[in-house]
Design a protein around this motif. Structure first.
Motif, mmCIF file in Angstrom:
data_model
loop_
_atom_site.group_PDB
_atom_site.id
_atom_site.type_symbol
_atom_site.label_atom_id
_atom_site.label_comp_id
_atom_site.label_asym_id
_atom_site.label_seq_id
_atom_site.Cartn_x
_atom_site.Cartn_y
_atom_site.Cartn_z
ATOM 1 N N GLN A 63 49.210 46.535 51.583
ATOM 2 C CA GLN A 63 48.585 45.439 52.323
ATOM 3 C C GLN A 63 47.318 44.966 51.626
ATOM 4 O O GLN A 63 47.033 43.761 51.563
ATOM 5 C CB GLN A 63 48.266 45.891 53.751
ATOM 6 C CG GLN A 63 48.194 44.760 54.752
ATOM 7 C CD GLN A 63 49.521 44.023 54.916
ATOM 8 O OE1 GLN A 63 50.580 44.618 54.979
ATOM 9 N NE2 GLN A 63 49.449 42.698 54.959
ATOM 10 N N CYS A 64 46.564 45.908 51.068
ATOM 11 C CA CYS A 64 45.356 45.559 50.318
ATOM 12 C C CYS A 64 45.720 44.734 49.081
ATOM 13 O O CYS A 64 45.072 43.733 48.773
ATOM 14 C CB CYS A 64 44.610 46.838 49.923
ATOM 15 S SG CYS A 64 43.134 46.550 48.909
ATOM 16 N N GLY A 65 46.767 45.164 48.366
ATOM 17 C CA GLY A 65 47.199 44.420 47.187
ATOM 18 C C GLY A 65 47.605 43.000 47.527
ATOM 19 O O GLY A 65 47.297 42.052 46.795
ATOM 20 N N TYR A 66 48.286 42.841 48.663
ATOM 21 C CA TYR A 66 48.708 41.510 49.106
ATOM 22 C C TYR A 66 47.494 40.617 49.376
ATOM 23 O O TYR A 66 47.457 39.445 48.967
ATOM 24 C CB TYR A 66 49.555 41.647 50.363
ATOM 25 C CG TYR A 66 49.947 40.332 51.000
ATOM 26 C CD1 TYR A 66 51.014 39.585 50.518
ATOM 27 C CD2 TYR A 66 49.244 39.846 52.110
ATOM 28 C CE1 TYR A 66 51.364 38.380 51.114
ATOM 29 C CE2 TYR A 66 49.591 38.650 52.712
ATOM 30 C CZ TYR A 66 50.657 37.924 52.205
ATOM 31 O OH TYR A 66 50.995 36.730 52.797
ATOM 32 N N LEU A 67 46.489 41.169 50.057
ATOM 33 C CA LEU A 67 45.288 40.397 50.379
ATOM 34 C C LEU A 67 44.516 40.027 49.119
ATOM 35 O O LEU A 67 43.975 38.921 49.011
ATOM 36 C CB LEU A 67 44.398 41.195 51.335
ATOM 37 C CG LEU A 67 44.977 41.429 52.739
ATOM 38 C CD1 LEU A 67 44.062 42.333 53.552
ATOM 39 C CD2 LEU A 67 45.195 40.096 53.453
ATOM 40 N N ILE A 68 44.467 40.944 48.155
ATOM 41 C CA ILE A 68 43.815 40.637 46.882
ATOM 42 C C ILE A 68 44.539 39.486 46.188
ATOM 43 O O ILE A 68 43.913 38.571 45.642
ATOM 44 C CB ILE A 68 43.795 41.886 45.978
ATOM 45 C CG1 ILE A 68 42.821 42.931 46.545
ATOM 46 C CG2 ILE A 68 43.395 41.513 44.547
ATOM 47 C CD1 ILE A 68 42.843 44.250 45.803
ATOM 48 N N GLY A 69 45.878 39.519 46.235
ATOM 49 C CA GLY A 69 46.656 38.453 45.620
ATOM 50 C C GLY A 69 46.425 37.105 46.274
ATOM 51 O O GLY A 69 46.351 36.076 45.596
ATOM 52 N N ARG A 70 46.294 37.087 47.579
ATOM 53 C CA ARG A 70 46.075 35.825 48.293
ATOM 54 C C ARG A 70 44.720 35.220 47.947
ATOM 55 O O ARG A 70 44.569 33.996 47.888
ATOM 56 C CB ARG A 70 46.149 36.059 49.805
ATOM 57 C CG ARG A 70 47.547 36.341 50.307
ATOM 58 C CD ARG A 70 47.669 36.152 51.804
ATOM 59 N NE ARG A 70 47.634 34.735 52.176
ATOM 60 C CZ ARG A 70 47.903 34.283 53.392
ATOM 61 N NH1 ARG A 70 48.221 35.124 54.363
ATOM 62 N NH2 ARG A 70 47.854 33.005 53.666
ATOM 63 N N ARG A 71 43.727 36.085 47.753
ATOM 64 C CA ARG A 71 42.376 35.578 47.507
ATOM 65 C C ARG A 71 42.106 35.316 46.027
ATOM 66 O O ARG A 71 41.420 34.355 45.681
ATOM 67 C CB ARG A 71 41.342 36.568 48.045
ATOM 68 C CG ARG A 71 41.433 36.728 49.555
ATOM 69 C CD ARG A 71 40.254 37.487 50.101
ATOM 70 N NE ARG A 71 40.308 37.571 51.550
ATOM 71 C CZ ARG A 71 39.334 38.041 52.318
ATOM 72 N NH1 ARG A 71 38.228 38.488 51.765
ATOM 73 N NH2 ARG A 71 39.467 38.086 53.624
ATOM 74 N N ALA A 72 42.625 36.174 45.172
ATOM 75 C CA ALA A 72 42.316 36.059 43.742
ATOM 76 C C ALA A 72 43.429 35.395 42.954
ATOM 77 O O ALA A 72 43.261 35.135 41.763
ATOM 78 C CB ALA A 72 42.021 37.445 43.168
#
Length: 225
Positions: free
Chosen positions: A87-96
């Motif tokens: 889930q953290c990786g997904y959020l990083i992908g959405r923002r960065a």
């Protein structure tokens, strides 16, 4: 004198060796490694499959160095690390977006990203997210890639939880079952770990085979009669 010895053993840990990680950090190390492997691009080299299987094995007391883990806390730590990391990786992908991946010079990481994109394009979001859990490196890059490509948050959450539960708990319980049924099974740990890695690739291989078969039938149907 005890504290310096413990710190020295942890500093000397081999991050590529599952048993070394478990001896140094125990159950908490499992959660941390899975979080890093599935949530942070820098964790692509970590041994997720072999770590889970070996940890399950050590729950039976069948490992070296007298290490024995508790199955209940291990399952909780592993599942939490695997799900929270994805889930953290997904959020990083959405923002960065793809900026972090673009900055990396690791050929292995870029190969994993290419395979992850192929999975998403060929099998759709749900199946690709589940399959990626069983493929080293791909499970690291698919999560931020899914965020960068705009995979719906609810779709990603549902299927990453499903895949994460099967992957993390399944490999731990497989190691635990084997260690409980075979005396001194740790003597065969290296070939067993190699077998687990091979087996983890079978779901992807099966899907690739089916995909090629489907394309072959499609081309045959296009031949004029």
């Amino acid at each position: 004198m005890t504290v310096p010895v413990v710190l020295a053993s942890q500093l000397a840990v081999n991050p590529l060796d599952a048993q070394s990680l478990l001896v140094a950090f125990g159950v908490l190390g499992v959660g941390a490694v899975l979080f890093a492997e599935t949530g942070l691009l820098i964790g692509f080299f970590l041994p997720g499959d072999s770590l889970l299987f070996t940890a399950g094995l050590l729950c039976t007391g069948g490992g070296q160095h007298g290490v024995r883990l508790s199955l209940g806390p291990l399952l909780v730590a592993a599942v939490f690390g695997a799900l929270a990391g994805a889930q953290c990786g997904y959020l990083i992908g959405r923002r960065a977006g793809g900026a972090l991946l673009a900055r990396s010079r690791s050929r292995r990481l870029h190969d994993g990203a290419r395979r992850a994109e192929e999975l998403l394009a060929r099998y759709g979001h749900a199946k690709a997210i589940v399959l990626a859990r069983f493929v080293p490196v791909v499970r690291t890059v698919l999560n931020p890639l899914a965020g960068a490509l705009g995979v719906p948050a609810r779709t990603f959450a549902v299927w990453q939880v499903a895949g994460g539960l099967v992957w993390s708990a399944g490999l731990i319980l497989a190691g635990y079952a084997l260690g409980s049924s075979i005396p001194n099974v740790d003597r065969y740990l290296l070939p067993l770990v190699a077998l687990i890695v091979v087996l983890s690739l079978l779901p992807l291989a099966a899907e690739l085979y089916r995909g090629r078969g489907g394309r072959g039938r499609g081309r045959a149907d296009e031949v004029p009669r």
